[in-house]
Design an enzyme around this catalytic site. Structure first.
Site, PDB file in Angstrom:
ATOM      1  N   LYS A  14       0.830  -1.216   0.000  1.00  0.00           N
ATOM      2  CA  LYS A  14       0.000   0.000   0.000  1.00  0.00           C
ATOM      3  C   LYS A  14       0.863   1.265   0.000  1.00  0.00           C
ATOM      4  O   LYS A  14       0.631   2.175  -0.782  1.00  0.00           O
ATOM      5  CB  LYS A  14      -0.917   0.036   1.244  1.00  0.00           C
ATOM      6  CG  LYS A  14      -1.875  -1.138   1.358  1.00  0.00           C
ATOM      7  CD  LYS A  14      -2.840  -0.969   2.528  1.00  0.00           C
ATOM      8  CE  LYS A  14      -2.207  -1.000   3.893  1.00  0.00           C
ATOM      9  NZ  LYS A  14      -1.610  -2.294   4.273  1.00  0.00           N
ATOM     10  N   ARG A  89      -9.458   0.967   8.881  1.00  0.00           N
ATOM     11  CA  ARG A  89      -9.138  -0.428   9.206  1.00  0.00           C
ATOM     12  C   ARG A  89     -10.252  -1.101   9.987  1.00  0.00           C
ATOM     13  O   ARG A  89     -10.129  -2.286  10.308  1.00  0.00           O
ATOM     14  CB  ARG A  89      -7.876  -0.464  10.049  1.00  0.00           C
ATOM     15  CG  ARG A  89      -6.584  -0.765   9.256  1.00  0.00           C
ATOM     16  CD  ARG A  89      -5.444  -0.631  10.217  1.00  0.00           C
ATOM     17  NE  ARG A  89      -4.272  -1.383   9.916  1.00  0.00           N
ATOM     18  CZ  ARG A  89      -3.150  -0.852   9.420  1.00  0.00           C
ATOM     19  NH1 ARG A  89      -3.107   0.400   9.061  1.00  0.00           N
ATOM     20  NH2 ARG A  89      -2.083  -1.596   9.271  1.00  0.00           N
ATOM     21  N   ARG A 128      11.318  -6.808   4.760  1.00  0.00           N
ATOM     22  CA  ARG A 128      11.243  -5.378   5.108  1.00  0.00           C
ATOM     23  C   ARG A 128      11.844  -5.111   6.490  1.00  0.00           C
ATOM     24  O   ARG A 128      12.362  -4.032   6.759  1.00  0.00           O
ATOM     25  CB  ARG A 128       9.779  -4.907   5.059  1.00  0.00           C
ATOM     26  CG  ARG A 128       9.621  -3.403   5.117  1.00  0.00           C
ATOM     27  CD  ARG A 128       8.198  -2.959   4.903  1.00  0.00           C
ATOM     28  NE  ARG A 128       7.347  -3.231   6.050  1.00  0.00           N
ATOM     29  CZ  ARG A 128       6.053  -2.948   6.110  1.00  0.00           C
ATOM     30  NH1 ARG A 128       5.445  -2.415   5.075  1.00  0.00           N
ATOM     31  NH2 ARG A 128       5.349  -3.219   7.192  1.00  0.00           N
ATOM     32  N   ARG A 134      11.552  -1.543  10.909  1.00  0.00           N
ATOM     33  CA  ARG A 134      10.333  -1.282  11.687  1.00  0.00           C
ATOM     34  C   ARG A 134      10.188  -2.307  12.814  1.00  0.00           C
ATOM     35  O   ARG A 134      10.294  -3.502  12.571  1.00  0.00           O
ATOM     36  CB  ARG A 134       9.111  -1.379  10.766  1.00  0.00           C
ATOM     37  CG  ARG A 134       8.637  -0.040  10.271  1.00  0.00           C
ATOM     38  CD  ARG A 134       7.485  -0.167   9.335  1.00  0.00           C
ATOM     39  NE  ARG A 134       6.306  -0.771   9.926  1.00  0.00           N
ATOM     40  CZ  ARG A 134       5.123  -0.792   9.335  1.00  0.00           C
ATOM     41  NH1 ARG A 134       4.969  -0.232   8.149  1.00  0.00           N
ATOM     42  NH2 ARG A 134       4.084  -1.366   9.913  1.00  0.00           N
ATOM     43  N   ARG A 146      -0.775  -9.115  13.221  1.00  0.00           N
ATOM     44  CA  ARG A 146      -1.270  -8.040  12.351  1.00  0.00           C
ATOM     45  C   ARG A 146      -2.119  -8.624  11.220  1.00  0.00           C
ATOM     46  O   ARG A 146      -3.158  -8.062  10.856  1.00  0.00           O
ATOM     47  CB  ARG A 146      -0.093  -7.228  11.787  1.00  0.00           C
ATOM     48  CG  ARG A 146       0.468  -6.277  12.832  1.00  0.00           C
ATOM     49  CD  ARG A 146       1.916  -5.923  12.593  1.00  0.00           C
ATOM     50  NE  ARG A 146       2.127  -5.191  11.365  1.00  0.00           N
ATOM     51  CZ  ARG A 146       3.271  -5.220  10.670  1.00  0.00           C
ATOM     52  NH1 ARG A 146       4.295  -5.943  11.083  1.00  0.00           N
ATOM     53  NH2 ARG A 146       3.374  -4.526   9.577  1.00  0.00           N
TER      54      ARG A 146
HETATM   55  P1  AMP Z   1       0.883   0.378   8.997  1.00  0.00           P
HETATM   56  O1  AMP Z   1       2.099   1.229   8.806  1.00  0.00           O
HETATM   57  O2  AMP Z   1      -0.299   0.853   8.237  1.00  0.00           O
HETATM   58  O3  AMP Z   1       1.179  -1.081   8.773  1.00  0.00           O
HETATM   59  O4  AMP Z   1       0.484   0.510  10.547  1.00  0.00           O
HETATM   60  C1  AMP Z   1       1.353   0.134  11.580  1.00  0.00           C
HETATM   61  C2  AMP Z   1       0.578  -0.012  12.875  1.00  0.00           C
HETATM   62  O5  AMP Z   1      -0.010   1.248  13.233  1.00  0.00           O
HETATM   63  C3  AMP Z   1      -0.597  -0.993  12.820  1.00  0.00           C
HETATM   64  O6  AMP Z   1      -0.208  -2.326  13.054  1.00  0.00           O
HETATM   65  C4  AMP Z   1      -1.478  -0.451  13.938  1.00  0.00           C
HETATM   66  O7  AMP Z   1      -0.966  -0.794  15.212  1.00  0.00           O
HETATM   67  C5  AMP Z   1      -1.310   1.056  13.782  1.00  0.00           C
HETATM   68  N1  AMP Z   1      -2.290   1.613  12.833  1.00  0.00           N
HETATM   69  C6  AMP Z   1      -2.036   2.174  11.621  1.00  0.00           C
HETATM   70  N2  AMP Z   1      -3.164   2.579  11.036  1.00  0.00           N
HETATM   71  C7  AMP Z   1      -4.164   2.262  11.884  1.00  0.00           C
HETATM   72  C8  AMP Z   1      -5.574   2.393  11.832  1.00  0.00           C
HETATM   73  N3  AMP Z   1      -6.199   2.939  10.765  1.00  0.00           N
HETATM   74  N4  AMP Z   1      -6.292   1.951  12.890  1.00  0.00           N
HETATM   75  C9  AMP Z   1      -5.700   1.416  13.959  1.00  0.00           C
HETATM   76  N5  AMP Z   1      -4.388   1.234  14.065  1.00  0.00           N
HETATM   77  C10 AMP Z   1      -3.608   1.655  13.043  1.00  0.00           C
END
Ligand code: AMP
Length: 190
Positions: A14, A89, A128, A134, A146
């Protein structure tokens, strides 16, 4: 206004695809994951609270991320459009986004879902981990949590957006440029 949701499980690509789209269509990129990580890095109270969820692979509470989206949209009043990456989400987040954008008369135009099978996701996220460092990519149990959260709380949004006739699924396997082309074709005919 071209508002796009880029949708898919963790590791679907994404963020990579969003970055290409913002250049091509002059959009503002809103990634809740990036916004949360910058709060964590800055050591803010919000960041400290969010980190507890992120480190376990859990979702951060809806009201926190919805608040962040609100302020990003307000900050960019003259945007050509937004690309929402990693948001919504949950159904509550999707409804909040609809309310927010409908009030401003700038609804979501298209939801692009990147389709990838689980083994490929795990392999990409493990790679990654070394490249980006990360913390939530570092161990397999967090990665699996996740992905589980995606299936339990997020995947239902495919039906939500299908019912609004906004969903387009794209094969997320291939090289970055190929996938970008697939997405652009869809955007350009809408
Ligand atoms: P991402 O970079 O989108 O993979 O997000 C990393 C982490 O941030 C996720 O595993 C969640 O813990 C948190 N996170 C990101 N976006 C959201 C969202 N829209 N709702 C809830 N938690 C989020």
């Amino acid at each position: 206004m071209l508002n796009i949701v880029i949708f898919g499980p963790p590791g679907a690509g994404k963020g990579t695809q969003a970055k290409l789209l913002i250049d091509k269509y002059q959009l503002i990129h809103i990634s809740t994951g990036d916004l949360l990580r910058s709060q964590v890095d800055a050591g803010t109270e919000l960041g400290l609270q969010a980190k507890k969820f992120m480190d376990k692979g859990d979702l951060v509470p809806d009201d926190v991320v919805i608040g962040m989206i609100n302020s990003q949209i307000d900050k960019n009043k003259n945007a050509n459009g937004f690309i929402f990456d990693g948001f919504p989400r949950t159904t509550i987040q999707a409804e909040a986004l609809d309310n927010l954008l409908n009030q401003k008369n700038i609804p979501v135009k298209i939801v692009i879902a990147l389709e990838i099978e689980q083994n490929e996701l795990i392999s990409r996220l493990t790679k990654r981990a070394d490249i980006e460092g990360r913390s939530d990519d570092q161990d397999i149990s967090t990665i699996l949590e996740r992905i589980k959260n995606y299936h339990e709380k997020t995947a239902q949004l495919l039906t939500y957006y299908k019912n609004q006739n906004k969903l387009v699924s794209i094969n997320g396997i291939g090289n970055i440029e190929e996938i970008h082309e697939r997405i652009c074709k869809i955007i350009d005919i809408r």
